[in-house]
Enzyme design. Structure first.
Site, PDB file in Angstrom:
ATOM      1  N   TYR A 147      55.725  23.940  -9.965  1.00 34.72           N
ATOM      2  CA  TYR A 147      55.368  23.917  -8.544  1.00 34.72           C
ATOM      3  C   TYR A 147      55.990  22.691  -7.880  1.00 34.72           C
ATOM      4  CZ  TYR A 147      52.351  23.841  -4.386  1.00 34.72           C
ATOM      5  OH  TYR A 147      51.858  23.831  -3.102  1.00 34.72           O
ATOM      6  N   LYS A 187      51.653  11.018  -4.530  1.00 35.18           N
ATOM      7  CA  LYS A 187      50.373  10.704  -5.169  1.00 35.18           C
ATOM      8  C   LYS A 187      50.157   9.208  -5.376  1.00 35.18           C
ATOM      9  CE  LYS A 187      50.090  15.258  -7.390  1.00 35.18           C
ATOM     10  NZ  LYS A 187      49.089  15.868  -6.507  1.00 35.18           N
ATOM     11  N   ASP A 225      61.218  16.145 -10.306  1.00 32.37           N
ATOM     12  CA  ASP A 225      60.043  16.122  -9.434  1.00 32.37           C
ATOM     13  C   ASP A 225      58.979  15.303 -10.152  1.00 32.37           C
ATOM     14  OD1 ASP A 225      57.729  16.516  -8.026  1.00 32.37           O
ATOM     15  OD2 ASP A 225      57.920  18.690  -7.867  1.00 32.37           O
TER      16      ASP A 225
END
Length: 470
Positions: free
Chosen positions: A187, A310, A282
Site C-alpha cells: 500500500y 509518520k 516507501d
C-alpha cells in the site's frame, strides 16, 4: 538481523544504555495512572463507544475517517478513544489498553511525550501555520538528510499518500517513462495509480480495486508478487525501456508484517540499475523505525528515491520524499515538475519531528526496541503454538506481525492463507484483556520506547488466556 517470515527472528538482544533505560522509566512513571488492580477491574463495556459510533455513522461515511478503523474485518464496533500516554490508551468508557498501533506507527517514543508536548506548546505561541518558510524546516531537513542514505534533498508534504504521489510524478518526469511496478498487497496511499492489488484497508475490506479510479489512471501500473525476483525480471523483459520505477515497501507492513528475502532487495536494486529505472523505497512505515536510517540503512541497500512519513512528524500530519540531488532538482520551483502544499513544512509538525528524532538518536534506542519486540513476538507465538494454533510471525526492531498459519509468509498470497476468522476472535479477546492491536490481520504492529517489560508480560499473559478460549 531480527527479520523472519516463517518463524520468530533472533534479535540483537542487547539491553539499552542506562540513559535510554531512564528515559523509558521516566515515560512510564509520568504516565497518567488510570490502571486498576485485577480485583478492582470493572466489567469490560463499550456502551459509550457504541453510542458515539452510532451517532458518527450519521455524520461520516461508515462513521470513521479512515476505513480500517471501522473494525469491518474483526467484527464488533470501533472503540472511541479519549486519551493516550506512553504505551497506553483510554477509551471514552474508561477502559485502558496497552497500545501496539501507536497511531499506526508515529508514536515510536510513546504517546504524548512530555518533551514533545512542551516543545509544541512553545512553538504554538508563535503560530500554527505560516504559509511561508520557517527555520524549523531547515532543521528537520538536515536531520533527515544526515540520517537516510539515499536522501540528498527533501521535500516535506502532509501525508504518506502525498509523498508517494509526488515521488511517482518525479520518477516519471526524471526518466521520461510512464510505467511503474508495485507489489501485490503493498500500500502506497490512496492515490489512483496505487490502488491496484493494494494492501492495508483495501485488503481488509476485500476490495480488489476502488470504484471511481479510471482505467487510464492505473493502465501504467504493473504488479508482481513480493519477494519474487523472477516475476520482476519477466516484466522488464516484456516492457523493456518503458519502466520508470519500482516502488516497494522494503519491509511490508500493509499485508501484515512480511520481511524481504535476503536476495530480493539486492535483486531489485540490480535490475533497476541495469534497465535505467529508479528504485523507490516507501519508508513511510519503516523510516526511522527499524533503524535511524530506515530499512535502507538496515539492509545496506540505497534506493534512488525514498518516501517518509509518520515518525518524522512525531504524531502530527506529515510526509516527505527525497533522493539524489540531480533528481530532486526537477521539483518546482527548482525544476519543471510541479507539486505544492499549503500546510507543507508547518512549524508544529516540524517541531514534533525534530524532538522525536532527537530522542531516537540517543544511544540504546533501537537495541531497546529490538529487545522488547523480540520478547513480545516470541511470547505470543509460543503461547499460540502451545495452545495448538498454527502460527508464524517475525519482527525487526520496533515492527512486528503474526499470522494464524504455519507459513512461511513471503507475500500477500501467503498472508491470505491466515485464518482471518480466528484472528478476529483473538483480536476481540485481547481487547477485553486490555490489549489493543491493529484491527486487521493485514496490518503490522508497533512497539515504542515507552513500552516496558511489564507491558510485554501483561500482553503475553493476556494472549495465553485468549488462545485457550478461542
Amino acid at each position: 538481523m531480527a527479520a523472519t517470515v516463517g518463524g520468530v527472528g533472533v534479535g540483537l538482544g542487547l539491553l539499552c544504555s542506562a540513559k535510554s533505560s531512564n528515559r523509558v522509566s521516566s515515560a512510564r512513571s509520568s504516565r497518567v495512572k488510570m490502571a486498576v488492580t485485577v480485583e478492582e477491574k470493572k466489567k469490560f463495556t463499550l456502551k459509550k463507544s457504541e453510542e458515539a459510533f452510532n451517532a458518527a455513522k450519521e455524520l461520516m461515511p461508515g462513521g470513521v475517517n479512515s476505513p480500517v478503523r471501522a473494525f469491518k474485518s474483526v467484527g464488533g464496533q470501533p472503540i472511541v478513544m479519549d486519551s493516550v500516554k506512553g504505551s497506553h490508551m483510554w477509551d471514552i468508557d474508561g477502559n485502558e489498553y496497552i497500545d501496539y498501533v501507536g497511531s499506526w506507527g508515529p508514536a515510536i517514543i510513546g504517546h504524548a511525550d512530555d518533551e514533545v508536548l512542551a516543545a509544541l506548546a512553545e512553538t504554538m505561541k508563535k503560530g500554527t501555520s505560516f504559509g511561508a518558510p520557517c527555520l524549523l524546516e531547515n532543521t528537520l531537513a538536515e536531520m533527515v538528510i544526515s540520517a537516510v542514505p539515499s536522501i540528498e534533498m527533501v521535500r516535506f508534504v502532509n501525508s504518506g499518500t502525498e509523498a508517494c504521489m509526488g515521488v511517482l510524478r518525479l520518477a516519471r518526469a526524471f526518466t521520461g517513462r510512464e510505467r511503474i511496478i508495485k507489489f501485490e498487497g503493498c500500500y502506497h496511499g490512496h492515490a489512483d495509480p496505487f490502488l491496484v492489488k493494494a494492501g492495508s484497508g483495501v485488503a481488509t475490506l476485500g476490495l480488489p480495486d476502488s470504484p471511481g479510479v479510471p482505467k487510464g489512471a492505473t493502465y501504467e501500473t504493473l504488479t508482481a508478487p513480493y519477494n519474487d525476483i523472477s516475476a520482476v525480471e519477466k516484466i522488464f523483459e516484456t516492457e523493456k525501456g518503458d519502466i520508470a520505477a519500482i516502488i516497494l515497501e522494503p519491509v511490508v507492513g500493509n499485508s501484515g508484517f512480511i520481511a524481504p528475502k535476503a536476495e530480493f532487495l539486492n535483486g531489485i536494486r540490480k535490475i533497476t540499475k541495469e534497465n535505467g529505472a529508479l528504485l523507490i523505497f516507501d519508508e513511510v512505515m519503516t523510516g526511522f523505525r527499524i533503524s535511524y536510517g530506515g530499512a535502507q540503512e538496515y539492509f545496506g541497500i540505497t534506493p534512488d528515491l525514498t518516501t517518509l512519513g509518520k515518525i518524522i512528524g512525531g504524531g502530527l500530519p506529515v510526509g516527505a520524499y527525497g533522493g539524489r540531488r540531480e533528481i530532486m532538482e526537477m521539483v518546482a520551483p527548482a525544476g519543471p515538475m510541479y507539486q505544492a502544499g499549503t500546510l507543507s513544512g508547518n512549524p508544529l509538525a516540524m517541531t514534533a519531528g525534530i524532538h522525536t528524532l532527537k530522542r531516537l538518536k540517543e544511544p540504546g534506542s533501537y537495541e531497546y526496541l529490538d529487545k522488547i519486540t523480540n520478547e513480545l513476538i516470541q511470547g505470543i507465538l509460543d503461547a499460540g503454538k502451545k495452545a495448538g494454533h498454527a502460527m508464524c510471525g517475525g519482527y525487526i526492531r520496533g515492527m512486528f506481525g503474526f499470522f494464524f498459519t504455519d507459513g512461511p509468509v513471503y507475500n500477500f498470497e501467503d498472508a491470505k492463507k491466515s485464518d482471518a476468522a480466528k484472528f478476529a476472535r483473538f483480536y476481540r479477546g485481547m481487547l477485553e484483556e486490555g490489549v489493543y492491536f491493529a484491527p486487521s490481520q493485514f496490518e503490522a504492529g508497533f512497539t515504542s520506547l515507552a513500552h516496558t517489560s511489564e507491558d510485554i508480560q501483561q500482553t503475553i499473559s493476556a494472549a495465553e488466556k485468549v488462545f485457550q478460549r478461542i
